[in-house]
Design a protein around this motif. Structure first.
Motif, PDB file in Angstrom:
ATOM      1  N   GLY A  34       0.814  -1.207   0.000  1.00  0.00           N
ATOM      2  CA  GLY A  34       0.000   0.000   0.000  1.00  0.00           C
ATOM      3  C   GLY A  34       0.846   1.254   0.000  1.00  0.00           C
ATOM      4  N   CYS A  35       0.414   2.247   0.760  1.00  0.00           N
ATOM      5  CA  CYS A  35       1.095   3.544   0.767  1.00  0.00           C
ATOM      6  C   CYS A  35       2.496   3.484   1.361  1.00  0.00           C
ATOM      7  CB  CYS A  35       0.243   4.568   1.521  1.00  0.00           C
ATOM      8  SG  CYS A  35      -1.196   5.119   0.587  1.00  0.00           S
ATOM      9  N   GLN A  71       3.355   4.547  -3.973  1.00  0.00           N
ATOM     10  CA  GLN A  71       3.362   5.999  -3.821  1.00  0.00           C
ATOM     11  C   GLN A  71       3.539   6.667  -5.181  1.00  0.00           C
ATOM     12  OE1 GLN A  71       6.398   7.084  -1.002  1.00  0.00           O
ATOM     13  NE2 GLN A  71       5.717   5.570   0.493  1.00  0.00           N
ATOM     14  N   GLU A  72       4.485   6.158  -5.954  1.00  0.00           N
ATOM     15  CA  GLU A  72       4.751   6.719  -7.276  1.00  0.00           C
ATOM     16  C   GLU A  72       3.532   6.589  -8.183  1.00  0.00           C
ATOM     17  OE1 GLU A  72       8.669   6.367  -9.728  1.00  0.00           O
ATOM     18  OE2 GLU A  72       7.383   4.710 -10.335  1.00  0.00           O
ATOM     19  N   ALA A  73       2.903   5.423  -8.180  1.00  0.00           N
ATOM     20  CA  ALA A  73       1.714   5.217  -9.015  1.00  0.00           C
ATOM     21  C   ALA A  73       0.569   6.103  -8.551  1.00  0.00           C
ATOM     22  CB  ALA A  73       1.298   3.746  -8.972  1.00  0.00           C
ATOM     23  N   ASP A  74       0.504   6.359  -7.250  1.00  0.00           N
ATOM     24  CA  ASP A  74      -0.606   7.137  -6.716  1.00  0.00           C
ATOM     25  C   ASP A  74      -0.487   8.628  -7.031  1.00  0.00           C
ATOM     26  OD1 ASP A  74      -2.822   5.864  -5.512  1.00  0.00           O
ATOM     27  OD2 ASP A  74      -2.622   7.146  -3.762  1.00  0.00           O
ATOM     28  N   LEU A  75       0.703   9.066  -7.428  1.00  0.00           N
ATOM     29  CA  LEU A  75       0.848  10.459  -7.851  1.00  0.00           C
ATOM     30  C   LEU A  75       0.003  10.727  -9.086  1.00  0.00           C
ATOM     31  CD1 LEU A  75       4.702  10.965  -7.457  1.00  0.00           C
ATOM     32  CD2 LEU A  75       2.903  11.942  -6.038  1.00  0.00           C
ATOM     33  N   HIS A  76      -0.284   9.670  -9.838  1.00  0.00           N
ATOM     34  CA  HIS A  76      -1.055   9.802 -11.076  1.00  0.00           C
ATOM     35  C   HIS A  76      -2.491   9.323 -10.898  1.00  0.00           C
ATOM     36  CE1 HIS A  76       2.660  10.619 -13.382  1.00  0.00           C
ATOM     37  NE2 HIS A  76       3.194   9.822 -12.489  1.00  0.00           N
ATOM     38  N   GLY A  77      -2.671   8.227 -10.143  1.00  0.00           N
ATOM     39  CA  GLY A  77      -4.006   7.664 -10.019  1.00  0.00           C
ATOM     40  C   GLY A  77      -4.768   8.093  -8.772  1.00  0.00           C
ATOM     41  N   ASN A  78      -4.032   8.509  -7.724  1.00  0.00           N
ATOM     42  CA  ASN A  78      -4.667   8.910  -6.462  1.00  0.00           C
ATOM     43  C   ASN A  78      -5.652   7.833  -5.986  1.00  0.00           C
ATOM     44  OD1 ASN A  78      -4.969  10.658  -4.291  1.00  0.00           O
ATOM     45  ND2 ASN A  78      -6.733  11.680  -5.189  1.00  0.00           N
ATOM     46  N   LEU A  79      -5.234   6.578  -6.137  1.00  0.00           N
ATOM     47  CA  LEU A  79      -6.109   5.465  -5.788  1.00  0.00           C
ATOM     48  C   LEU A  79      -6.099   5.206  -4.293  1.00  0.00           C
ATOM     49  CD1 LEU A  79      -7.923   3.209  -6.900  1.00  0.00           C
ATOM     50  CD2 LEU A  79      -5.864   1.823  -7.194  1.00  0.00           C
ATOM     51  N   TYR A  80      -4.886   5.144  -3.728  1.00  0.00           N
ATOM     52  CA  TYR A  80      -4.761   4.915  -2.287  1.00  0.00           C
ATOM     53  C   TYR A  80      -4.849   6.196  -1.476  1.00  0.00           C
ATOM     54  CZ  TYR A  80      -3.082   0.198  -3.398  1.00  0.00           C
ATOM     55  OH  TYR A  80      -2.967  -1.095  -3.853  1.00  0.00           O
ATOM     56  N   ARG A  81      -4.702   7.330  -2.182  1.00  0.00           N
ATOM     57  CA  ARG A  81      -4.653   8.631  -1.515  1.00  0.00           C
ATOM     58  C   ARG A  81      -3.489   8.699  -0.517  1.00  0.00           C
ATOM     59  NH1 ARG A  81      -8.981  11.174  -3.361  1.00  0.00           N
ATOM     60  NH2 ARG A  81     -10.828   9.949  -3.944  1.00  0.00           N
ATOM     61  N   CYS A  82      -2.314   8.302  -1.031  1.00  0.00           N
ATOM     62  CA  CYS A  82      -1.115   8.292  -0.187  1.00  0.00           C
ATOM     63  C   CYS A  82      -0.721   9.719   0.218  1.00  0.00           C
ATOM     64  CB  CYS A  82       0.036   7.642  -0.946  1.00  0.00           C
ATOM     65  SG  CYS A  82      -0.246   5.899  -1.324  1.00  0.00           S
TER      66      CYS A  82
END
Length: 200
Positions: free
Chosen positions: A182-183, A189-200
């Motif tokens: 997860g986060c 974290q890197e992927a979430d910069l684009h998808g904001n899926l986990y809201r890290c």
């Protein structure tokens, strides 16, 4: 963790340092030896034959979210397949498991669906190469999920281009992050910069 430190030291030398390439190979093979009766055999159709004591704890749980069928399949795929043939093998496996795959018209990703969480993919889905495994058809996927998984395809590609050994990203995702999920995992974290899926 010693292995984590060594992988970090090798990160920028994978394309030239033979000892770093051996480290990645050995790390992948250690996972296979833990769960496959015949770790040196290649079984692209059905994957490795599991040992009687095989279970998805520790690093396997971190990587696959307890998706034993997925790991069993990947452990039997030749690590020297190029990116194109890896994706073909993954998509053939999906069909054998009763799923379907559709290539995105605008983005370099194929979405496979009709699969079972905990058997064929972990958590909200698993990306191998440029193939995303989940239980939802492409038309029903939230854009945040697709953008997030697209970053994982780029991570796969980055490590494959460094060293033509497709499990390299899986090794770094698992051992290079201290088994974090997860986060807490730098690749999420890197992927979430684009998808904001986990809201890290």
């Amino acid at each position: 963790m010693e292995l984590q430190r060594r992988l970090k030291d090798c990160h920028d030398k994978l394309d030239s340092d033979k000892s770093c390439q051996v480290l990645v190979k050995n790390s992948w093979n250690s996972l296979r030896r833990a769960f496959c009766k015949h770790p040196n055999a290649v079984h692209p159709a059905d994957g490795c034959e599991l040992t009687r004591t095989a279970n998805l704890t520790g690093p396997i749980l971190s990587l696959f979210g307890a998706s034993i069928k997925l790991f069993q399949f990947l452990a039997g795929v030749s690590p020297r397949l190029d990116a194109k043939h890896l994706n073909e093998e993954v998509q053939k496996w999906v069909v054998r498991q009763g799923g379907k795959c559709e290539a995105d018209r605008w983005r370099p990703i194929t979405v496979c669906y009709g699969l079972k969480k905990g058997e064929h993919f972990g958590d909200g889905g698993t990306t191998i190469g440029n193939t995303f495994l989940n239980d939802v058809p492409p038309a029903e996927l939230r854009k945040e999920v697709l953008y997030h998984e697209l970053q994982h395809t780029k991570q796969f590609e980055f490590y494959y281009n460094k060293f033509n050994f497709w499990p390299t990203f899986l090794v770094y995702y698992t051992y290079g992050t201290g088994l974090s999920r997860g986060c807490a995992n730098v690749y999420e974290q890197e992927a979430d910069l684009h998808g904001n899926l986990y809201r890290c």
